[in-house]
Design an enzyme around this catalytic site. Structure first.
Site, PDB file in Angstrom:
ATOM      1  N   GLY A  14      58.943  37.698  37.603  1.00  0.00           N
ATOM      2  CA  GLY A  14      59.503  37.218  36.340  1.00  0.00           C
ATOM      3  C   GLY A  14      60.042  38.371  35.521  1.00  0.00           C
ATOM      4  O   GLY A  14      59.964  38.373  34.288  1.00  0.00           O
ATOM      5  N   ASP A  55      60.845  33.109  44.232  1.00  0.00           N
ATOM      6  CA  ASP A  55      60.127  31.975  43.657  1.00  0.00           C
ATOM      7  C   ASP A  55      58.669  32.150  44.063  1.00  0.00           C
ATOM      8  O   ASP A  55      58.337  32.083  45.249  1.00  0.00           O
ATOM      9  CB  ASP A  55      60.693  30.673  44.214  1.00  0.00           C
ATOM     10  CG  ASP A  55      59.980  29.432  43.698  1.00  0.00           C
ATOM     11  OD1 ASP A  55      58.983  29.569  42.950  1.00  0.00           O
ATOM     12  OD2 ASP A  55      60.396  28.316  44.072  1.00  0.00           O
ATOM     13  N   VAL A  56      57.790  32.390  43.096  1.00  0.00           N
ATOM     14  CA  VAL A  56      56.394  32.674  43.440  1.00  0.00           C
ATOM     15  C   VAL A  56      55.673  31.455  43.997  1.00  0.00           C
ATOM     16  O   VAL A  56      54.536  31.564  44.466  1.00  0.00           O
ATOM     17  CB  VAL A  56      55.618  33.269  42.246  1.00  0.00           C
ATOM     18  CG1 VAL A  56      56.241  34.579  41.793  1.00  0.00           C
ATOM     19  CG2 VAL A  56      55.519  32.277  41.088  1.00  0.00           C
ATOM     20  N   SER A 106      47.340  34.934  28.803  1.00  0.00           N
ATOM     21  CA  SER A 106      47.708  34.437  27.482  1.00  0.00           C
ATOM     22  C   SER A 106      46.448  34.176  26.674  1.00  0.00           C
ATOM     23  O   SER A 106      45.395  33.851  27.239  1.00  0.00           O
ATOM     24  CB  SER A 106      48.515  33.135  27.600  1.00  0.00           C
ATOM     25  OG  SER A 106      48.740  32.563  26.324  1.00  0.00           O
ATOM     26  N   TYR A 128      49.497  24.668  30.894  1.00  0.00           N
ATOM     27  CA  TYR A 128      49.727  26.110  30.853  1.00  0.00           C
ATOM     28  C   TYR A 128      48.439  26.846  30.494  1.00  0.00           C
ATOM     29  O   TYR A 128      48.088  27.864  31.109  1.00  0.00           O
ATOM     30  CB  TYR A 128      50.823  26.388  29.832  1.00  0.00           C
ATOM     31  CG  TYR A 128      51.060  27.823  29.463  1.00  0.00           C
ATOM     32  CD1 TYR A 128      51.837  28.647  30.269  1.00  0.00           C
ATOM     33  CD2 TYR A 128      50.551  28.341  28.276  1.00  0.00           C
ATOM     34  CE1 TYR A 128      52.087  29.966  29.900  1.00  0.00           C
ATOM     35  CE2 TYR A 128      50.798  29.650  27.902  1.00  0.00           C
ATOM     36  CZ  TYR A 128      51.570  30.467  28.717  1.00  0.00           C
ATOM     37  OH  TYR A 128      51.810  31.768  28.355  1.00  0.00           O
ATOM     38  N   LYS A 145      46.426  29.584  32.694  1.00  0.00           N
ATOM     39  CA  LYS A 145      46.163  30.935  32.208  1.00  0.00           C
ATOM     40  C   LYS A 145      44.662  31.229  32.168  1.00  0.00           C
ATOM     41  O   LYS A 145      44.244  32.376  32.412  1.00  0.00           O
ATOM     42  CB  LYS A 145      46.788  31.120  30.824  1.00  0.00           C
ATOM     43  CG  LYS A 145      48.306  31.132  30.825  1.00  0.00           C
ATOM     44  CD  LYS A 145      48.874  32.334  31.558  1.00  0.00           C
ATOM     45  CE  LYS A 145      50.376  32.467  31.383  1.00  0.00           C
ATOM     46  NZ  LYS A 145      50.931  33.662  32.031  1.00  0.00           N
TER      47      LYS A 145
END
Length: 269
Positions: free
Chosen positions: A13, A63-64, A146, A158, A162
């Protein structure tokens, strides 16, 4: 001689935002940097800009969520720089926040988990054998997590992904230690990245909630990543480092409520 001379670094990224700032920081300190990003055109532009500034940089479409693409990116870095010393897991996905939890969608959760959490596993798995060969015990994995993984800030899928990265980092630290490789995580607060373009009012509002009274900049996170990747942090592994302007240590809603009540009591007295 600078801190990362002769290093090879992969930043996933890495085409923009925190990833770009991190790639630029490593390159400025002497590393060869592979910018791995699903947006190959933007990755190529960022790599070219680093080269124009006198740094060493290559790019790879990655693309991971695709193990073959991850393996190819790692192989490209080793071929380009002759070594792989640092992996920065920065690629992420973040589905929209839903106030009503009953409206959460399977596809959002599967995507966020696959990119943020499983993607970091894929990259770490591919990189680890090469990191173990890095000279002088300088092999390191630094993952960008995060504050959402440490407290409640919305974006449920998300945040769960994280949070999983915190556990993954502890696991990697134990698994990689016998190989001389360290694994740590940086947990940013709100950072001024392109995802906020056009929403400056929201950033201004967010800044008021931070004890340091500003949101973070990508360079703030890049500095922390570079520290944890460096031999300055040679006896640090398995940690989660908040880089958050103090937000995790504050409770603005509670203190504001008490302040309002105190003011009311004082007025009545």
């Amino acid at each position: 001689m600078t801190r990362f001379d002769t290093y090879g670094v992969v930043v996933t990224g890495g085409a923009r935002g925190i990833g770009e700032a991190t790639a630029r920081r490593f390159a400025a300190e002497g590393a060869g940097v592979l910018i791995a990003d699903i947006d190959e055109e933007s990755a190529a532009r960022t790599a070219a800009a680093i080269r124009d500034d006198g740094g060493r940089a290559e790019h790879a479409a990655c693309d991971v969520a695709d193990s073959a693409a991850v393996d190819a990116a790692v192989a490209r870095a080793v071929a380009a720089f002759g070594t792989l010393d640092v992996l920065v897991n920065n690629a992420y996905a973040c589905s929209d926040h839903r106030e009503d939890f009953s409206e959460e969608r399977d596809e959002d959760w599967l995507r966020d988990l696959d990119i943020c959490l499983v993607g970091s596993m894929r990259c770490s798995r591919a990189a680890l054998p090469h990191l173990a060969e890095a000279p002088g015990g300088r092999g390191a994995i630094v993952t960008v997590g995060s504050v959402n993984g440490l407290s409640y800030f919305g974006n449920h899928a998300y945040s769960a992904a994280k949070a999983g990265l915190v556990s993954l980092t502890r696991t990697l630290a134990q698994q990689a230690a016998p190989l001389g490789v360290r694994a740590n995580l940086v947990a940013p607060g709100t950072i001024r990245t392109p995802v906020w373009d056009g929403r400056e009012k929201m950033l201004e509002a967010a800044a008021r909630a931070y004890p340091l009274r500003r949101v973070g900049e990508p360079a703030d996170i890049a500095a922390a990543v570079a520290f944890l990747a460096s031999t300055d942090a040679s006896w640090i592994t398995g940690v989660t480092l908040p880089v958050d302007g103090g937000i995790l240590g504050s409770n603005a809603g509670f203190t504001d409520a008490l302040a309002a009540e105190f003011a009311a009591d004082t007025a009545q007295a």
